[in-house]
Design a protein around this motif. Structure first.
Motif, short mmCIF file in Angstrom:
data_model
loop_
_atom_site.label_atom_id
_atom_site.label_comp_id
_atom_site.label_asym_id
_atom_site.label_seq_id
_atom_site.Cartn_x
_atom_site.Cartn_y
_atom_site.Cartn_z
N LEU A 57 0.81 -1.21 0.00
CA LEU A 57 0.00 0.00 0.00
C LEU A 57 0.85 1.27 0.00
CD1 LEU A 57 -2.89 -0.96 2.47
CD2 LEU A 57 -2.82 -1.17 -0.03
N ASN A 58 2.09 1.17 0.47
CA ASN A 58 3.00 2.32 0.35
C ASN A 58 4.28 1.94 -0.38
OD1 ASN A 58 4.24 0.80 2.31
ND2 ASN A 58 4.56 2.48 3.74
N HIS A 59 4.20 0.86 -1.15
CA HIS A 59 5.30 0.41 -2.02
C HIS A 59 6.53 -0.03 -1.25
CE1 HIS A 59 4.11 1.70 -6.33
NE2 HIS A 59 3.02 1.48 -5.62
N LEU A 60 6.38 -0.40 0.04
CA LEU A 60 7.49 -1.09 0.70
C LEU A 60 7.70 -2.45 0.04
CD1 LEU A 60 7.11 -0.34 4.52
CD2 LEU A 60 8.77 0.60 2.90
N VAL A 61 6.62 -3.03 -0.44
CA VAL A 61 6.68 -4.16 -1.36
C VAL A 61 6.19 -3.64 -2.71
CG1 VAL A 61 5.64 -6.38 -1.98
CG2 VAL A 61 6.41 -5.98 0.36
N GLN A 62 6.98 -3.83 -3.73
CA GLN A 62 6.65 -3.30 -5.05
C GLN A 62 5.64 -4.21 -5.76
OE1 GLN A 62 7.98 -0.37 -6.12
NE2 GLN A 62 6.72 -0.41 -7.96
N PRO A 63 4.46 -3.69 -6.12
CA PRO A 63 3.51 -4.51 -6.88
C PRO A 63 4.13 -4.94 -8.22
CG PRO A 63 2.45 -2.53 -6.03
CD PRO A 63 3.92 -2.35 -5.82
N THR A 64 3.85 -6.17 -8.60
CA THR A 64 4.32 -6.65 -9.91
C THR A 64 3.20 -6.63 -10.94
OG1 THR A 64 3.92 -8.92 -9.12
CG2 THR A 64 6.16 -8.08 -8.95
N ALA A 65 2.00 -6.29 -10.51
CA ALA A 65 0.87 -6.12 -11.43
C ALA A 65 -0.07 -5.08 -10.84
CB ALA A 65 0.13 -7.44 -11.63
N GLY A 66 -0.79 -4.37 -11.70
CA GLY A 66 -1.76 -3.38 -11.25
C GLY A 66 -1.10 -2.16 -10.65
N LYS A 67 -1.87 -1.41 -9.83
CA LYS A 67 -1.36 -0.16 -9.29
C LYS A 67 -2.06 0.21 -7.99
CE LYS A 67 -4.53 2.60 -12.15
NZ LYS A 67 -4.61 3.66 -13.20
N VAL A 68 -1.45 1.17 -7.29
CA VAL A 68 -2.01 1.76 -6.07
C VAL A 68 -2.38 3.21 -6.39
CG1 VAL A 68 -1.63 2.30 -3.65
CG2 VAL A 68 -0.53 0.29 -4.66
N VAL A 69 -3.59 3.62 -5.98
CA VAL A 69 -4.07 4.98 -6.25
C VAL A 69 -4.39 5.66 -4.92
CG1 VAL A 69 -5.76 6.40 -7.46
CG2 VAL A 69 -5.08 4.18 -8.42
N SER A 70 -3.79 6.82 -4.69
CA SER A 70 -4.01 7.61 -3.49
C SER A 70 -5.03 8.71 -3.77
CB SER A 70 -2.69 8.24 -3.02
OG SER A 70 -2.92 9.28 -2.11
N ALA A 71 -5.94 8.93 -2.82
CA ALA A 71 -6.91 10.02 -2.97
C ALA A 71 -6.22 11.37 -2.95
CB ALA A 71 -7.95 9.95 -1.85
N GLU A 72 -5.06 11.46 -2.30
CA GLU A 72 -4.35 12.73 -2.19
C GLU A 72 -3.40 12.98 -3.35
OE1 GLU A 72 -3.48 13.89 2.26
OE2 GLU A 72 -3.11 11.73 2.05
N PHE A 73 -2.77 11.90 -3.87
CA PHE A 73 -1.69 12.09 -4.82
C PHE A 73 -1.88 11.35 -6.14
CE2 PHE A 73 0.10 12.14 -0.46
CZ PHE A 73 0.32 13.52 -0.37
N GLY A 74 -3.00 10.66 -6.31
CA GLY A 74 -3.25 9.96 -7.57
C GLY A 74 -2.47 8.67 -7.68
N LEU A 76 0.31 6.00 -7.82
CA LEU A 76 1.68 5.93 -7.30
C LEU A 76 2.55 5.27 -8.37
CD1 LEU A 76 1.06 4.82 -3.60
CD2 LEU A 76 0.94 7.10 -4.62
N ASP A 77 2.85 6.03 -9.40
CA ASP A 77 3.55 5.48 -10.55
C ASP A 77 4.91 6.12 -10.80
OD1 ASP A 77 2.64 7.93 -11.32
OD2 ASP A 77 1.48 7.24 -13.05
N ASN A 78 5.37 6.92 -9.84
CA ASN A 78 6.71 7.49 -9.98
C ASN A 78 7.25 7.81 -8.58
OD1 ASN A 78 6.01 10.40 -9.27
ND2 ASN A 78 4.68 10.10 -11.06
N ARG A 79 8.52 8.12 -8.51
CA ARG A 79 9.18 8.34 -7.22
C ARG A 79 8.57 9.50 -6.45
NH1 ARG A 79 15.72 7.65 -8.19
NH2 ARG A 79 15.69 5.42 -8.79
N ARG A 80 8.17 10.53 -7.16
CA ARG A 80 7.63 11.71 -6.48
C ARG A 80 6.33 11.39 -5.77
NH1 ARG A 80 3.88 15.55 -7.46
NH2 ARG A 80 4.23 17.60 -6.50
N THR A 81 5.38 10.76 -6.46
CA THR A 81 4.09 10.46 -5.83
C THR A 81 4.26 9.43 -4.71
OG1 THR A 81 3.60 8.85 -7.58
CG2 THR A 81 2.69 11.07 -7.82
N VAL A 82 5.16 8.46 -4.89
CA VAL A 82 5.41 7.49 -3.82
C VAL A 82 5.98 8.19 -2.59
CG1 VAL A 82 6.82 5.51 -3.11
CG2 VAL A 82 5.69 5.50 -5.33
#
Length: 279
Positions: A57-74, A76-82
């Motif tokens: 949920l906070n990319h401490l484990v990197q998803p290998t499929a799909g994505k995580v979406v934050s209500a605050e930051f959209g 999580l597909d780059n270092r800045r949003t993570v």
């Protein structure tokens, strides 16, 4: 999908799955929302996928499929949003992850590091951060232990310092990975009750992984049950029935005699190479 499309959502995983090196399936692709202000417990046996889901949920484990979406930051597909998401998402760990030779206050202040540059963090913290850290220790009942070294505190006190450190981050979301696994029952109830009450008071969304059914039923607003690396139950505690327990615990947890275990379901979309389930 945009965060505004789901006004109650704090975080969403969308077709997210995790496969570890060696083709070990840790979490089957799944989609689920975590709602604002909700105290959610991830329930299941060791190896069911709880920690993998929680840490992804906070990319401490990197998803290998799909994505995580934050209500605050959209997305999580780059270092800045993570990085931004992590600054607003606090972690409470099973083994505390505290610096034993430092005081409780010093450890709580590490929750403020995300708000300072690397160079600024080498200097003494501002007075406002010190005041916030002391207030967080007061909220967990440890103001009198502010100058005590961590190795002089009990396990329960150390976990409360961990909660105070999380609060010092001023998070919108708290993730706790088996936070009471190493504590006795009385201390476990105190720590979980404290964490739940603080989250309710501050409107913090919480996702907690546990394997103890009684704690999930007592403290959760919502239970997500996992087994065989997938979600098999998602509802309020009152909706948790015997057949759900059979599936979550694979028939190993029985509250009635002669309960027939529910057979394990077949993997969804099996891969050409057989996947092992993480244990």
């Amino acid at each position: 999908m945009t965060p505004a499309s789901y006004p109650d959502m704090m975080l969403r995983i969308e077709d997210m799955g995790v496969t570890y090196p060696g083709n070990v399936l840790a979490l089957r692709p799944t989609t689920v929302d975590f709602n604002k202000g909700e105290f959610t417990v991830l329930l299941g046996l060791s190896g069911a996928g709880k920690s993998t889901l929680l840490r992804s949920l906070n990319h401490l484990v990197q998803p290998t499929a799909g994505k995580v979406v934050s209500a605050e930051f959209g997305d999580l597909d780059n270092r800045r949003t993570v990085r931004l998401h992590r600054s607003r998402t606090a972690m409470v760990f099973q083994h505390h992850q505290l610096i034993e030779r430092h005081t409780a206050l010093q450890n709580v202040l590490t929750g403020r590091l995300a708000y300072h540059s690397t160079w600024r963090s080498l200097l003494p913290m501002p007075r406002r951060d010190l005041e916030l850290a002391l207030h967080c220790l007061e909220r967990v009942g440890l103001a009198d232990k502010a100058l005590a070294r961590i190795d002089q505190l009990s396990g329960g006190q150390q976990q409360r310092v961990g909660i105070a450190r999380a609060l010092a981050q001023q998070p919108s979301m708290i993730l706790a990975d088996e936070p009471v696994a190493s504590l006795d029952p009385a201390t476990s109830e105190k720590v979980l009750g404290l964490l739940r009450d603080i989250c309710q008071e501050d409107g913090i969304t919480a996702v907690i992984s546990l394997h103890q059914l009684e704690y999930a039923q007592r403290f959760a607003d919502r239970i997500i049950g996992l087994a065989n690396a997938r979600i098999v139950f998602d509802a309020p505690p009152a909706d948790l029935k015997q057949h759900h327990l059979n599936e979550i615990y694979h028939g190993n947890y029985e509250t009635k005699p002669r309960t027939v275990p529910v057979p394990a379901t077949k993997p969804v979309n099996p891969q050409p190479k057989k996947l092992e389930i993480a244990r």
